[in-house]
Design a protein around this motif. Structure first.
Motif, short mmCIF file in Angstrom:
data_model
loop_
_atom_site.label_atom_id
_atom_site.label_comp_id
_atom_site.label_asym_id
_atom_site.label_seq_id
_atom_site.Cartn_x
_atom_site.Cartn_y
_atom_site.Cartn_z
N ALA A 144 42.16 32.12 41.62
CA ALA A 144 42.79 32.05 40.51
C ALA A 144 42.29 32.92 39.33
O ALA A 144 41.16 33.31 39.34
CB ALA A 144 42.61 30.57 39.82
N ILE A 145 43.14 33.37 38.31
CA ILE A 145 42.55 34.20 37.30
C ILE A 145 42.59 33.13 36.07
O ILE A 145 43.59 32.70 35.55
CB ILE A 145 43.85 35.30 37.11
CG1 ILE A 145 44.14 36.07 38.41
CG2 ILE A 145 43.31 36.11 35.97
CD1 ILE A 145 42.84 36.73 38.89
N GLY A 146 41.26 33.22 35.72
CA GLY A 146 40.82 32.19 34.45
C GLY A 146 41.01 33.34 33.31
O GLY A 146 41.69 34.02 33.27
N SER A 147 39.84 33.08 32.65
CA SER A 147 39.72 33.91 31.42
C SER A 147 38.22 33.61 30.74
O SER A 147 37.79 32.32 30.70
CB SER A 147 40.58 33.69 30.26
OG SER A 147 40.34 34.30 29.04
N VAL A 186 38.15 28.59 47.16
CA VAL A 186 38.82 28.58 46.03
C VAL A 186 37.94 28.90 45.16
O VAL A 186 36.82 28.51 44.85
CB VAL A 186 39.34 27.29 45.64
CG1 VAL A 186 40.46 27.27 44.53
CG2 VAL A 186 40.22 26.61 46.95
N ASN A 187 38.38 30.21 44.50
CA ASN A 187 37.49 30.70 43.29
C ASN A 187 38.33 31.40 42.16
O ASN A 187 39.32 31.47 42.33
CB ASN A 187 36.58 31.74 44.14
CG ASN A 187 35.58 31.44 44.98
OD1 ASN A 187 34.67 30.76 44.62
ND2 ASN A 187 35.90 31.94 46.30
N ALA A 188 37.29 31.54 41.12
CA ALA A 188 38.27 32.12 39.87
C ALA A 188 37.72 33.32 39.58
O ALA A 188 36.59 33.69 39.65
CB ALA A 188 38.40 31.19 38.82
N ILE A 189 38.47 34.31 39.02
CA ILE A 189 38.00 35.56 38.39
C ILE A 189 38.27 35.12 36.85
O ILE A 189 39.46 34.59 36.30
CB ILE A 189 38.82 36.69 38.50
CG1 ILE A 189 38.43 37.18 40.09
CG2 ILE A 189 38.39 37.79 37.65
CD1 ILE A 189 39.34 38.13 40.67
N ALA A 190 37.43 35.35 35.84
CA ALA A 190 37.38 35.15 34.47
C ALA A 190 37.55 36.48 33.94
O ALA A 190 36.26 37.12 33.26
CB ALA A 190 36.26 34.18 33.95
N PRO A 191 38.51 37.25 33.61
CA PRO A 191 38.55 38.32 33.08
C PRO A 191 38.23 38.30 31.50
O PRO A 191 38.42 37.43 30.89
CB PRO A 191 40.06 38.88 33.10
CG PRO A 191 40.67 38.04 34.19
CD PRO A 191 40.05 36.69 33.80
N PRO A 222 41.41 48.94 35.65
CA PRO A 222 42.41 48.55 36.99
C PRO A 222 41.19 48.21 38.03
O PRO A 222 41.39 47.14 38.72
CB PRO A 222 43.37 49.66 37.20
CG PRO A 222 43.84 50.21 35.87
CD PRO A 222 42.35 50.33 35.25
N GLY A 223 40.40 49.12 38.36
CA GLY A 223 39.60 48.97 39.40
C GLY A 223 38.66 47.70 39.11
O GLY A 223 38.14 47.17 40.17
N ASP A 224 38.52 47.35 37.91
CA ASP A 224 37.61 46.06 37.81
C ASP A 224 38.13 45.02 38.35
O ASP A 224 37.58 44.06 38.94
CB ASP A 224 37.21 46.00 36.29
CG ASP A 224 36.56 47.43 35.67
OD1 ASP A 224 35.59 47.75 36.50
OD2 ASP A 224 36.80 47.86 34.50
N ALA A 225 39.22 44.75 38.01
CA ALA A 225 40.32 43.34 38.48
C ALA A 225 40.48 43.54 39.59
O ALA A 225 40.38 42.96 40.47
CB ALA A 225 41.52 43.49 37.50
N ALA A 226 41.15 44.73 40.28
CA ALA A 226 41.40 44.77 41.83
C ALA A 226 40.16 44.78 42.54
O ALA A 226 39.85 44.04 43.47
CB ALA A 226 41.79 46.37 42.05
N LEU A 245 33.87 34.02 38.67
CA LEU A 245 33.33 35.16 38.42
C LEU A 245 33.86 35.96 37.21
O LEU A 245 34.95 36.48 37.09
CB LEU A 245 33.73 36.09 39.54
CG LEU A 245 33.21 37.66 39.64
CD1 LEU A 245 31.68 37.57 39.58
CD2 LEU A 245 33.62 38.35 40.79
N PRO A 246 32.93 36.07 36.11
CA PRO A 246 33.23 36.72 34.89
C PRO A 246 33.31 38.34 35.31
O PRO A 246 32.55 38.87 35.91
CB PRO A 246 32.14 36.51 34.03
CG PRO A 246 31.34 35.48 34.56
CD PRO A 246 31.64 35.38 35.99
#
Length: 255
Positions: A144-147, A186-191, A222-226, A245-246
């Motif tokens: 999931a993409i959080g923030s 189930v994990n999240a990325i917090a951009p 882009p490479g950071d998110a990907a 993951l921040p």
């Protein structure tokens, strides 16, 4: 450890909100790494254009995942093309900013439907495909993409957005606990701050301030998110679940 520690080649990946911003970055990253990518957004033309540009292993599936009917239709469309889904990336999102006394109920309905309800409903709708892909050695993945705005008080008055992203971060823990025995992580990325349509107005108005707020001194690329998404989908992350993951250049952890 072998050379395939970060290998996602041949894996089947569904990404929502896939034709712009962070979603597009993630789609391009998975495709470049050899995955089969099912990319979705509300606009059929955008889906077709990106799938055509990427070529083989990319399929555009337009859908409105803010509604339960749209979620179910998308899951069915994926199931028509593959019997297994290795990775689901719940990225589609919306924001809404307004003064506290002017903040409308409509904002809560729109933002929570897409940012919080949709990841739950789409994960449930895709469970048969995720279960078919999952093994103890190589679990299926939900990302999931959080923030960062779900981890701190945001700069702008975006009440529903911040609350929805904090909800996403907790939701991955709740779903991660439930699905761990089925070999689904189930994990999240917090951009943090990435150049995107959602952030365009802020970057145009205060880019220098935003960059100054990042300890590593630049905006996301882009490479950071990907890279974060591919990592969480790879064998290297097989033993990680319920994590947030921040990916923010240190904005939250070094604040």
């Amino acid at each position: 450890m072998g050379p395939d520690l970060f290998d996602v080649a041949g894996r089947h990946v569904l990404v929502t909100g896939a034709t712009k911003g962070i979603g597009e970055m993630i789609v391009r990253g998975f495709h470049a790494a050899g995955a089969h990518v099912y990319l979705t957004s509300r606009t059929a033309e955008d889906c077709a254009a990106l799938a055509d540009e990427l070529g083989g292993r990319a399929v555009g599936l337009p859908a409105d995942v803010s509604t339960l009917d749209g979620v179910r239709a998308l899951a069915a469309a994926v199931a028509e093309r593959t019997g297994t889904l290795d990775v689901l990336v719940n990225n589609a999102g919306a924001t809404w900013g307004a003064d506290i006394e002017d903040y409308p109920d409509e904002a809560w309905d729109k933002v929570l439907a897409l940012n919080l309800k949709s990841p739950f409903h789409l994960t449930v709708a895709c469970l048969p495909l995720l279960r078919a892909a999952a093994t103890a050695e190589r679990p299926a993945r939900v990302i999931a993409i959080g923030s960062v705005d779900g981890m701190r008080v945001p700069i702008w008055e975006s009440y529903a957005y911040a609350a929805s992203k904090a909800g996403v971060h907790h939701l991955v823990k709740v779903m991660g606990k439930r699905l761990a025995s089925e070999h689904i992580t189930v994990n999240a990325i917090a951009p943090g701050v990435f150049p995107s349509k959602m952030m365009r107005f802020a970057i145009e108005e205060a880019e220098d301030e935003l960059v100054a707020s990042v300890p590593l001194g630049r905006l996301g690329q882009p490479g950071d998110a990907a890279g974060a998404a591919v990592f969480l989908a790879s064998p290297a992350a097989s033993w990680i679940t319920g994590a947030v993951l921040p990916v923010d250049g240190g904005m939250v952890t070094l604040a």
